[in-house]
Design a protein around this motif. Structure first.
Motif, PDB file in Angstrom:
ATOM      1  N   PHE A 279       1.052  -1.046  -0.208  1.00  0.00           N
ATOM      2  CA  PHE A 279      -0.595  -0.008   0.142  1.00  0.00           C
ATOM      3  C   PHE A 279       0.847   1.212  -0.153  1.00  0.00           C
ATOM      4  O   PHE A 279       0.483   1.847  -0.673  1.00  0.00           O
ATOM      5  CB  PHE A 279      -0.813   0.167   1.227  1.00  0.00           C
ATOM      6  N   LEU A 280       1.820   0.993   0.647  1.00  0.00           N
ATOM      7  CA  LEU A 280       2.910   2.517   0.862  1.00  0.00           C
ATOM      8  C   LEU A 280       3.439   2.562  -0.014  1.00  0.00           C
ATOM      9  O   LEU A 280       3.320   3.677  -0.865  1.00  0.00           O
ATOM     10  CB  LEU A 280       4.178   1.958   1.972  1.00  0.00           C
ATOM     11  N   ASP A 281       3.634   1.983  -1.500  1.00  0.00           N
ATOM     12  CA  ASP A 281       4.298   1.852  -2.556  1.00  0.00           C
ATOM     13  C   ASP A 281       3.463   2.459  -3.404  1.00  0.00           C
ATOM     14  O   ASP A 281       3.744   3.031  -4.368  1.00  0.00           O
ATOM     15  CB  ASP A 281       5.150   0.173  -3.050  1.00  0.00           C
ATOM     16  N   GLU A 282       2.351   1.362  -3.652  1.00  0.00           N
ATOM     17  CA  GLU A 282       1.195   2.365  -4.531  1.00  0.00           C
ATOM     18  C   GLU A 282       1.289   3.818  -3.744  1.00  0.00           C
ATOM     19  O   GLU A 282       0.784   4.641  -5.139  1.00  0.00           O
ATOM     20  CB  GLU A 282      -0.381   1.184  -3.926  1.00  0.00           C
ATOM     21  N   GLY A 283       0.994   4.359  -2.375  1.00  0.00           N
ATOM     22  CA  GLY A 283       0.329   5.215  -2.721  1.00  0.00           C
ATOM     23  C   GLY A 283       1.811   6.721  -3.252  1.00  0.00           C
ATOM     24  O   GLY A 283       1.617   7.583  -3.090  1.00  0.00           O
ATOM     25  N   LEU A 284       2.521   6.149  -3.296  1.00  0.00           N
ATOM     26  CA  LEU A 284       4.190   6.624  -3.627  1.00  0.00           C
ATOM     27  C   LEU A 284       3.638   6.974  -4.935  1.00  0.00           C
ATOM     28  O   LEU A 284       4.402   8.383  -5.220  1.00  0.00           O
ATOM     29  CB  LEU A 284       5.248   6.699  -2.967  1.00  0.00           C
ATOM     30  N   LYS A 285       3.843   6.181  -5.325  1.00  0.00           N
ATOM     31  CA  LYS A 285       3.606   5.991  -6.782  1.00  0.00           C
ATOM     32  C   LYS A 285       2.360   7.028  -7.272  1.00  0.00           C
ATOM     33  O   LYS A 285       2.686   8.326  -8.273  1.00  0.00           O
ATOM     34  CB  LYS A 285       3.291   4.541  -7.685  1.00  0.00           C
ATOM     35  N   THR A 286       1.289   6.872  -6.412  1.00  0.00           N
ATOM     36  CA  THR A 286       0.147   7.919  -6.885  1.00  0.00           C
ATOM     37  C   THR A 286       0.873   9.035  -6.793  1.00  0.00           C
ATOM     38  O   THR A 286      -0.140  10.407  -7.047  1.00  0.00           O
ATOM     39  CB  THR A 286      -0.644   7.222  -6.250  1.00  0.00           C
ATOM     40  N   LYS A 287       1.136   9.576  -5.212  1.00  0.00           N
ATOM     41  CA  LYS A 287       1.633  10.789  -4.854  1.00  0.00           C
ATOM     42  C   LYS A 287       2.396  10.922  -5.851  1.00  0.00           C
ATOM     43  O   LYS A 287       1.989  12.715  -5.721  1.00  0.00           O
ATOM     44  CB  LYS A 287       2.301  10.761  -3.576  1.00  0.00           C
ATOM     45  N   SER A 288       3.529  10.953  -6.322  1.00  0.00           N
ATOM     46  CA  SER A 288       4.367  11.171  -7.662  1.00  0.00           C
ATOM     47  C   SER A 288       3.101  12.285  -9.050  1.00  0.00           C
ATOM     48  O   SER A 288       3.930  12.945  -9.549  1.00  0.00           O
ATOM     49  CB  SER A 288       5.548  10.422  -8.292  1.00  0.00           C
ATOM     50  N   LYS A 289       2.130  11.593  -9.154  1.00  0.00           N
ATOM     51  CA  LYS A 289       1.732  11.458  -9.820  1.00  0.00           C
ATOM     52  C   LYS A 289       0.210  12.753  -9.949  1.00  0.00           C
ATOM     53  O   LYS A 289      -0.582  13.372 -10.427  1.00  0.00           O
ATOM     54  CB  LYS A 289       0.620  10.116 -11.056  1.00  0.00           C
ATOM     55  N   PHE A 290       0.222  12.502  -8.720  1.00  0.00           N
ATOM     56  CA  PHE A 290      -0.878  13.633  -8.020  1.00  0.00           C
ATOM     57  C   PHE A 290      -1.117  14.994  -7.985  1.00  0.00           C
ATOM     58  O   PHE A 290      -0.209  15.557  -8.071  1.00  0.00           O
ATOM     59  CB  PHE A 290      -1.009  12.994  -6.321  1.00  0.00           C
ATOM     60  N   ALA A 291      -2.375  15.360  -8.592  1.00  0.00           N
ATOM     61  CA  ALA A 291      -2.145  16.999  -8.638  1.00  0.00           C
ATOM     62  C   ALA A 291      -3.582  17.959  -8.491  1.00  0.00           C
ATOM     63  O   ALA A 291      -4.370  17.314  -8.736  1.00  0.00           O
ATOM     64  CB  ALA A 291      -2.073  17.159 -10.407  1.00  0.00           C
ATOM     65  N   CYS A 292      -2.933  18.534  -6.754  1.00  0.00           N
ATOM     66  CA  CYS A 292      -4.415  19.277  -6.577  1.00  0.00           C
ATOM     67  C   CYS A 292      -4.542  20.709  -6.709  1.00  0.00           C
ATOM     68  O   CYS A 292      -3.334  21.246  -6.238  1.00  0.00           O
ATOM     69  CB  CYS A 292      -4.271  18.413  -4.865  1.00  0.00           C
ATOM     70  N   LYS A 293      -5.557  21.017  -7.191  1.00  0.00           N
ATOM     71  CA  LYS A 293      -5.612  22.783  -6.853  1.00  0.00           C
ATOM     72  C   LYS A 293      -5.758  23.010  -5.662  1.00  0.00           C
ATOM     73  O   LYS A 293      -6.819  22.733  -4.841  1.00  0.00           O
ATOM     74  CB  LYS A 293      -6.934  23.403  -7.607  1.00  0.00           C
TER      75      LYS A 293
END
Length: 322
Positions: A279-293
């Protein structure tokens, strides 16, 4: 309420589960007039239609309710976040909190002058702190502070004296006072130092039976404690990555929180160290692509929800990511 409407509502109320989630109240035109949340939807929604005493506002609202809908969530955290989101989007008539975030404000420090060292502004400018929600409290704190000015920082402590009437500061005093304000609004340890000094003053006044003056210090401490919470507790949340672990009805749910945003959530019937690592690995990958206004006025409500939920959880349910 008409008999047909009451019959419809009773049928709906009997269908509501005893689970966490949000509920929506509708009027006869189909408009959503209230959004709420609960750890137990059934108990909470049914409470509106009992004969027990209610606040006048609730009594007025119940008169207009002709239908109810709900959304079940796995956790109370998700219910609170969804409630906040819907209130901001729908702005229901009978909701008062969280829907008017454009009115949230900032505390501004003046660059020059003789008396008005602090003021309230609606937009972020240079030398502003916030945003804040409790306007009356901040306005009172600004007025109370004027009785202590100038506040000067010397040898690891703040020097100040209570004045019955606020003093008009010369430019040198104003500048030194401004430096102190910037310091304790910017640094948590300096804010705590000032609060400790004010607490000593409060205790001294109380010991001498000067209860009015002691109440003054008490109220000022309360205002500074609120400011410290918003400026420094939220700052830690806004700069951290966390995994939150919350028990649910049939297992556990993990949340990956990055800079006050939940960017990943997954339900597990059983949880193992290997699953947490994945879950941590998936979260870190998602974080790198996450863009939030980022909308800091709106976001302060979501930050408050996240922070209060994190504070309520046992330490073993919070994993800080280095």
């Amino acid at each position: 309420m008409e008999t047909e409407t009451m019959s419809h509502l009773k049928q709906k109320l009997n269908q509501i589960p005893a689970l966490p989630g949000i509920y929506k109240m509708f009027d006869s035109t189909g408009q959503i007039i209230y959004v709420g949340k609960s750890k137990c939807l059934k108990k909470r929604v049914q409470s509106y239609f009992t004969k027990s005493a209610k606040q006048p506002k609730i009594e007025r609202m119940v008169f207009f309710i002709t239908d109810v809908d709900y959304i079940v969530t796995d956790t109370h955290l998700e219910a609170r976040l969804l409630e906040c989101q819907l209130i901001k989007e729908l702005k229901p008539y009978f909701n008062s909190q969280m829907k008017n975030d454009r009115r949230y404000f900032y505390l501004r420090l003046a660059k020059s002058g003789h008396s008005h060292a602090m003021s309230i502004v609606l937009e972020r400018e240079d030398d502003t702190f916030g945003p804040f929600r409790r306007k009356h409290l901040i306005q009172s704190m600004i007025e109370m502070f004027t009785h202590l000015f100038p506040i000067v920082h010397e040898t690891n402590r703040y020097i100040f004296k209570y004045h019955t009437l606020p003093e008009v500061m010369n430019q040198d005093d104003f500048s030194r006072n401004r430096e102190s304000l910037i310091q304790f609004f910017s640094e948590e340890k300096m804010m705590q130092r000032l609060i400790i000094q004010l607490t000593l003053c409060m205790n001294e006044e109380a010991a001498q039976f000067n209860y009015e003056r002691a109440s003054y210090y008490r109220d000022l401490i309360s205002g500074l404690t609120y400011i410290n919470h918003v400026l420094h507790d939220y700052k830690q949340l806004a700069t951290s990555d966390l995994i939150i672990r919350i028990p649910v009805q049939d297992g556990e749910k993990l949340f990956f929180v990055s800079k006050s945003n939940i960017i990943l959530r997954t339900h597990f019937s059983t949880l193992t160290p290997a699953k947490i690592d994945a879950f941590l690995d998936e979260g870190l990958k998602t974080k790198s692509k996450f863009a939030c206004k980022w909308d800091e006025k709106a976001n302060i409500d979501f930050q408050n929800i996240l922070f209060s939920e994190i504070q309520s959880l046992p330490e073993e349910c919070i994993l800080k990511i280095l």
